[in-house]
Each structure stands twice: as C-alpha cells, then as structure tokens.
Design an enzyme around this catalytic site. Structure first.
Site, short mmCIF file in Angstrom:
data_model
loop_
_atom_site.label_atom_id
_atom_site.label_comp_id
_atom_site.label_asym_id
_atom_site.label_seq_id
_atom_site.Cartn_x
_atom_site.Cartn_y
_atom_site.Cartn_z
N CYS A 196 -70.86 19.42 -40.76
CA CYS A 196 -70.92 20.77 -40.16
C CYS A 196 -71.49 20.74 -38.75
O CYS A 196 -71.45 21.74 -38.04
CB CYS A 196 -71.76 21.70 -41.03
SG CYS A 196 -71.49 21.47 -42.79
N HIS B 141 -67.93 30.08 -40.68
CA HIS B 141 -68.35 28.68 -40.53
C HIS B 141 -67.15 27.75 -40.65
O HIS B 141 -66.97 27.07 -41.65
CB HIS B 141 -69.40 28.38 -41.61
CG HIS B 141 -69.95 26.98 -41.56
ND1 HIS B 141 -70.01 26.22 -40.41
CD2 HIS B 141 -70.50 26.21 -42.54
CE1 HIS B 141 -70.55 25.04 -40.69
NE2 HIS B 141 -70.85 25.01 -41.98
#
Ligand SMILES: [Zn+2]
Lengths: 388, 137, 339
Positions: free
Chosen positions: A86, A335
């Site tokens: 991420c 995200h």
C-alpha cells in the site's frame, strides 16, 4: 545539494469503474497532471517514470509501468514499477526524488495505479492479504483488518483508547470526503452508523475499514532550479524518508506503534530541518481508523497513547489546528493501493497552493504538509514533507 | 487462496508441529519463527535449537468475522462462526500469532494462559496443512 | 515370561455435543439405540490431531519422554487421506523418534485392538521396547444414511511397555471370519454404508465377539464373574449389552465402560476409550475383559489385570462433562456434510 519540486499533479476519480482498466485510469490521472502544469509541459521532456502498483489482480505483474506509460504516448522512458504494497505510491515519490537528486534525470513522473474491482470478492481479499506476513499472519486466518484489530485491541488495553474515538476518525474523514468530488464515498456518516457497523474483525467494524478502490494519480517532479519554468507556485519536497520493519507484527518490539512510521518520519524531519510542530496539515494512512490514531502518535503530533484523546479534542478536524486527511483519507476518498501515496501528494500539492476545488475542504494558509503512506501493516512506510 | 506451496509449508514443520525455537548464542533471545540474524541483538547469526513449551499468555487478540476472514478460512468462519486470533507471548519470550481453538470467542481475554496443540490450519491443493493453534491452558 | 501391559493412557473427547433430540427434530427419528447424545470434532480437528493430543497425554501420564518410544501404532477408520502414511504426522508433532517403527491400522473398527496387539508383540519381542498406541476416530457417513446417527468422535492412547504397569496383559485371543454387507466403504467412496439387514449384521457381531471372548475365558480358565469390568465394541449402546449377556456378563460389569450412551460410536476408538473409562474406575486387583469388533469381520479379546490405583491425568468422565451443545445445522456445517 539539489532540491526537488512538484510542478504538476493529477488524479483520476477514485471509485469503482467497470468500464476502465489500469491503462485508462492511469491515462485519466496523466491528462489531469499534464493540464495542471501552469505553463504547460512537453511530455517528451519527461525522462523517467516510477509507477506504484501492487498487482491489480495479477493481470499484468510484469512490465506494467511500460504498459501504462506507453498508453499515454511515452515510449522513451526509464521506467519501472515500484512495489511496496500500500506504500508503493509513497515510494514512487521517493524513487523519483532520488532520481532527480542524483542528477541522472531532471523531469520525472511519479505515479500510481490500481484496479481492485475487476476481481471477485475472494480474490480481492487474496490480493489485500499478500502484503503481510504470509507464512504466519495470513495462515493464522487474518487479513489486514485482523492485524489492525490486534493493534487496536492492545491500544485500548494499554491506553484506554475508546471505541468512540476510533469511530470519530471515520466520521471526520467521511465529512471531509463528502466535499471531495474525486472521492469514492462522497457522503457523511453519523457517529451512530460508525459505531454500529457490521463487525469485520472485532473490535473493528465495517466503518473502521477502508474500501477497495480503482484509481490512479500522477505527479511531475523536477529539479527545483527549473521549477519556475513550469509554474510560479511549485511545491517543494522538503524531506522524505522510507523505513522498513519486521513484516509480522508478532516480531516487532511494540504492537501499539509502527516503528517504520517513526523511523521514516525521523528521516523526513531531519532532511527538511522541520519538526512535528511545523506540520500544519497531513494526509496520513488511515486504512483502518486505528491506523490514523497510531499515525498521530508515531508522527509526533501527540504523545504515545494519546491518539484517541488527540482525535477527540478536535485538533485534526478541518477547523482544528492541524487538519488531517482533509481529502477524506483512505477511508472516504478511497484506497487504490498503488495510487494512494501519489494521491496524497496530489491532495497536498493542491492544499499548499490553495487550489482545492471546493473551498469547504481548503486548509487555510497551510505552507507545510506531511504525507504518510504505510505498506501492509507497517512493513514499509514512506513519509514526505512538502512545502510551498 | 494464499498460495503457500507444499515445499514452503513443509519447511516450517519444525515450527508448526514441534515449536522449535532458536536461541541466540550472543544475547540469549529466543527467535521464533527463525531469523537469519537475531531479531533482538541484530548482530548474531548463531543459534541453538530449543524446544519451546508452547505455553504463554494472550498479548492481544481479534475475533475474525466473515468480512475479515481470508478466502482459505472462509469455510471455517461459515461453519463455526467468528474465530479468535491472538498474539501470544510465549513463556520463553517470543511473541507469535495463532488461532485460539476450543473456546467460546467471548471468553478470550488479554492475559489469559494458553498452550499449543496440533490442529488443521487449512487445506490447499487438497493437502491438509497441520500446525499449532492455541487452546486455553 | 516377562509381564507386559499398559503403563500410561490418555483420552480426548472433543467439546461439541449433539443430542438425539436434534436428530429427531430434523429427521423424525434417531437411529442409535441407547445413545442420548454424542461428541463431535471441531472444524479444525480430525483423527490425526486427536491422536497427537492423546499420545501426548498418555506419555505425560507415565510420565515418559517421547524420545523413548520405539513403536507407534495408529488406529482410525476416518483417516484424512486414503493413501499417505498417517502416523508420521503424530510422530513428528509429539517428538517420537523418526526411527520408531510405525503402523497405520485403518480397515475396520477393530483397528484399535489390532494396534494394541501390534504394540504388545513389539514389547514382548524386544523386551525393552516402548510402544504407543493411539486410536482416534470420527466415522463419517452420508447424512441420508441412518448409520450416520450414531457416529461420534473421540480418542485414546496407551503406552505399552514392560515396566511401571497400570494393567498387565494376561492373554488375548482373536477370531476372524468372512462376513459382508454390514458396515463397509465401497471402493472410491469414503463414506460408511450399511445395507441395514439388521439380524444378519447382529449375527456377525455376536458370533465373532462371543467366539473370541469365550475362547479367551477358556484359555485363561476363567469365568465371567472373575471380571469386575467388561469392555465391548459400542456401535451403539445396545449391542454391547446384547453381547455381554450372551457371554453371561452383567450390566454392572459393563457399566464402567459404556461410553457410547453419551459419546456415540467412536469407531476404532470405541474400545480404547471404553477401556480407558474402565481403567479410570478400576481398583488394583480388578480384572478387565476387552472385546472389540470390526465388520467384515473379526474380534480381538484381551484380558487385563489392574495392578495399581494410578490413573490418567484427564479422566474420560471429566472430558465428557466438558461440553458445548450444537444444533443439527451447525453439526452438518462442521462435518461439511451438506451435499
Ligand atoms: Zn541476539
């Protein structure tokens, strides 16, 4: 020593786009980036490109950075995919900054793209779970929600952090995201909704967790000496730091802190000559509500253990003294893994230049902002400090 | 599926079946699971094998519900409902993650004593992967 | 001749229970005579995990280190693999040396006593050898088949050696014959079938068990009243009563081992768990007659004399009383039986 500036930034809409793949999403961000350069830019002047991406469902693991850039008409690049889960986007910024600082190239693209919604729910969980410790954490039956829940449970036990304080993060970020036309979820939620969400990994419920998102973002980073050629208001990368940690949280010294965040922030503060008190606004990695509270503490905005109280006191709300996640954060803006870090920089570029589309979300007069991007549960962390 | 190949899983049998820990010859810290360089002193690569007791205390835990279960554990959650996963501090020092079996999830508490026993972890490629889980001690 | 026998034992009854009423609600009837409730493995348990647990408990009851073991015999009719060495999983997990000779006994519910006799033979042949027998089972059948109703789950292990004896083996006698159509698994199907020709099947049970039992009594020059406990294969809670009465044993002699009433049919672990229950109740000087049965068909009879009052650390009764009731839907989900 050389300095680095951001002179253009673009972002696609974040959300669920069945009609767009990674090429189309990246192109949307790219076009937005090109048009954001005040004095214009010749695409042929871009020499390098670093593209953050986790895997996009495994469809193009190899050579994906060449794929998305050739679609934009760029076939002459020194390009590579950057993968740190991420935090891939945050590390794409670091890679681009180091490229410029090394003197190898002057004009560099840092971007990120992810396509999460093309695959089944089970495959999404597969991809979301490949960035922790596969051998032990994953085979104990956890995904990231479970790992952050382990941290939340211990944080509550050690510091008395309240369930309500976690939900305050969700409510705040949705309130901000409601004002962001590029956010995935442009709607507010109530405290009651946030508290009563279906349990995902107790103590975390659905409203403590960010969603899965498609999206892309891109930045033009160049040698600061030439920044004024492109714009009168460049945003400078005052400092950056990347730091790793044990992948599995059971191996770490603490289960209530991300040492990676502390170390990456320390490096960024040192390089910039700034300290936490100088940070006027921040985009932090709120993949789960507890992660935002940990970020307050580990970035030095408040003492260890006081993250919940710091939230409750309102410091990080839009009208607080240090607004955090004015964009809506991962929670509300979305995200799209590989794009998250460069998307934070897109937001901060506009915040510091005063060019946020909706005034309601504009942090007034901010000159220094921090972006904080976490890979997995903290195995990698990238922090950059941007300055007008 | 989290693809953990059969040989990759097999290499961890000393940990999963027998709880073999690795005691640093320099600082004495027990590394479990093993590291190339001691995670405590980060300066020694010499270890002595030691058989851990499997006993410890719950340091923190989570109760995994449907939305939080990875695909290879989805069936377990569907059959048995939410399941607890804990980080356990073993009496020899190291912390390790594992499920807590044989307990009503509501009974799990930080600090409670647990011990390991062999359970089925999950099945991939029709090969059952056995390993330790914790049970109340 | 050197005395050999049981020097330690361990049992495990899984926590889940289902009551006969749950079956009655689902199907209108419950087919396991005399069984009021039965035990069920958790989702993450099987014969091998239970065998590992009882092996460890049996060694702890002696106490004996796992690295002393020279022979390991495993018994189950619910092997998690149709082909693959099973005992290795238990051996490695418990820490029994890789050099120990292992055997897997899997073809009928007689497997538990087959494994025990294999262990006794090893100790008698080597004199100094230490053997562990682990029987763990949770027989499986289609939910449509009435034979499924009785199937429970449980395990027991015994340390077999020539010292520190709790119970000494006095003698044994086996009887095998040809029989078919009762409990069996056809080729390529792991689920138990029973053609349900009741009198025919019962005839086989009675003939094999009484033949082995009466031959052993005769061989030892004993009468049924010389025994305080009799342990008989328990496919339900009625068959052992029938067999006992044919051999002139009383209900009182059967009482200490009649675990099927609350645990169901434990398959290859039926006689081992029942024997452990009898050992829990026995006093020094008591005698125990053990008679197993496996379809197909055959029986082993073993006679033990209890020599101390030493008991296992975990009693059958204690593990039986530790329970959580589940409904029939959860039972089917855990068993993965909805097809
Ligand atoms: Zn060390």
């Amino acid at each position: 020593m050389k300095k680095v500036a951001i002179v253009g930034a673009g972002q696609s809409r974040y959300g669920d786009f069945p009609d767009k793949g990674i090429k189309e999403l990246f192109f949307e961000a790219y076009k937005d980036m090109i048009s954001s350069v005040d004095n214009g830019i010749d695409p042929k002047s871009i020499e390098s490109a670093y593209i953050g991406n986790l895997g996009s469902g495994g469809f193009q693991l190899g050579n994906m950075s060449a794929l998305v850039t050739e679609y934009c008409g760029l076939t002459h690049l020194n390009t590579m995919r950057i993968e740190n889960a991420c935090a891939s986007g945050g590390y794409a910024i670091i890679a681009a900054a180091m490229d410029v600082l090394s003197g190898a190239h002057e004009v560099v693209l840092a971007g990120g793209v992810e396509k999460m919604t093309d695959v089944s729910g089970m495959k999404q969980k597969y991809w979301l779970g490949v960035s922790g410790d596969t051998e032990y954490e994953r085979l104990a039956g956890t995904t990231f929600a479970g790992l952050y829940a382990l941290m939340a449970q211990r944080h509550m036990h050690e510091f008395g952090t309240k369930r309500e304080q976690l939900s305050m993060v969700a409510v705040k970020n949705h309130k901000n995201g409601a004002q962001n036309p590029k956010a995935q979820f442009q709607r507010e939620i109530t405290m009651e909704q946030a508290l009563k969400g279906p349990i995902v990994a107790h103590p975390l419920n659905l409203f403590d967790c960010c969603s899965t998102t498609d999206g892309a973002s891109a930045l033009i980073i160049c040698d600061a000496d030439m920044a004024k050629k492109y714009t009168d208001t460049p945003v400078y990368v005052a400092g950056f730091g990347g730091a790793s940690d044990f992948l599995a949280i059971h191996d770490r010294v603490s289960t209530v802190a991300l040492e990676g965040t502390k170390r990456a922030a320390a490096a960024a503060y040192k390089m910039s000559g700034l300290s936490p008190k100088d940070i006027q606004t921040a985009e932090v990695h709120d993949c789960f509500t507890i992660a935002e509270l940990l970020a307050y503490e580990d970035l030095g905005f408040c003492e260890k253990g006081k993250g919940g109280q710091y939230m409750e006191e309102g410091h990080t709300k839009l009208d607080g003294d240090r607004p955090v996640n004015a964009s809506g954060g991962l929670k509300s803006k979305g995200h799209p893994i590989g794009s998250t870090g460069t998307g934070m920089a897109y937001e901060m570029f506009n915040q510091l230049r005063g060019t946020i589309q909706k005034p309601a979300r504009q942090v007034k007069g901010a000159e220094v902002g921090l972006i904080h991007n976490v890979g997995g549960s903290g195995g990698t962390v990238a922090v950059s400090i941007l300055r007008r | 599926m989290a693809h953990v190949s059969v040989p990759m899983y097999w290499r961890t049998i000393p940990q999963r079946y027998k709880l073999i820990g690795y005691k640093c010859k320099k600082c004495g810290a027990v590394n479990f699971p093993p590291k190339g360089v001691c995670k405590q002193c980060q300066s020694s690569s010499e270890f002595e094998e030691t058989h851990l007791s499997g006993r410890g205390k719950v340091h923190t835990f989570v109760l995994i519900s449907a939305g939080g279960a990875p695909p290879e554990f989805a069936e377990q959650e569907k059959a048995g409902g939410q399941y607890p996963v804990a980080i356990v501090e073993l009496e020899e020092g190291p912390k390790v993650i594992g499920q807590i079996a044989d307990i009503d999830p509501k009974e799990v508490k930080i600090g409670m004593p647990v011990r390991t026993e062999l359970r089925k972890i999950y099945t991939e490629e029709e090969v059952i992967r056995y390993g330790f889980k914790f049970v109340p001690a | 001749m050197m005395a050999v026998g049981i020097s330690g034992y361990g049992i495990y009854i899984p926590r889940f229970r289902i009551k006969r009423e749950e079956y009655a609600k689902a199907w209108g009837s419950f087919s396991a005579a005399g069984v009021t409730e039965k035990s069920v493995f958790g989702f993450d348990e099987d014969a091998l995990t239970a065998a590992a647990k009882v092996t460890r408990r049996a060694l702890e009851s002696v106490p004996m280190e796992a690295d002393m073991v020279t022979r390991f015999a495993l018994a189950t009719t619910s092997a998690p693999y149709l082909e693959k060495l099973l005992s290795g999983t238990v051996l490695v997990s418990v820490g029994i040396p890789n050099s120990a000779f292992t055997s897997d006994h899997t073809s009928s519910t007689r497997a538990g006593t087959e494994a025990m006799l294999a262990a006794f033979e090893h100790v008698m042949a080597t004199q100094s050898g230490k053997a562990v027998v682990a029987a763990a089972d949770a027989p499986k059948a289609s939910m449509w088949d009435a034979v499924e109703h009785a199937f429970g789950a449980g395990a027991a292990a015994f340390v077999i050696s020539s010292d520190n004896l709790i119970a000494e083996l006095e003698g044994h006698f086996s009887y095998a014959s040809e029989h078919f159509g009762e409990r069996f698994k056809p080729k390529d199907d792991p689920l138990v079938r029973d053609l349900n020709v009741k009198k025919f099947a019962e005839g086989s049970v009675v003939r094999n068990t009484t033949s082995a039992g009466s031959a052993l009594l005769k061989k030892l020059g004993r009468k049924p009243e010389d025994y305080q406990h009799v342990v008989i294969q328990q496919p339900d809670a009625r068959v052992p009563v029938t067999v006992a009465s044919r051999l002139k044993f009383t209900d009182a002699q059967l009482a200490s081992s009649l675990v099927s009433k609350t645990l169901g049919d434990l398959g290859a672990a039926s006689v081992p768990v029942a024997l452990a229950s009898a050992l829990d109740a026995a006093k020094a000087g008591d005698r125990i007659m053990v008679i197993s049965y496996g379809s197909g068909a055959g029986s082993d009879a073993l006679s033990f004399k209890v020599v101390t009052d030493k008991k296992a650390t975990v009693r059958v009764q204690a593990d039986t009383e530790r329970r959580e009731y589940i409904d029939y839907v959860k039972y089917l989900k855990i068993k993965g039986a909805i097809q």
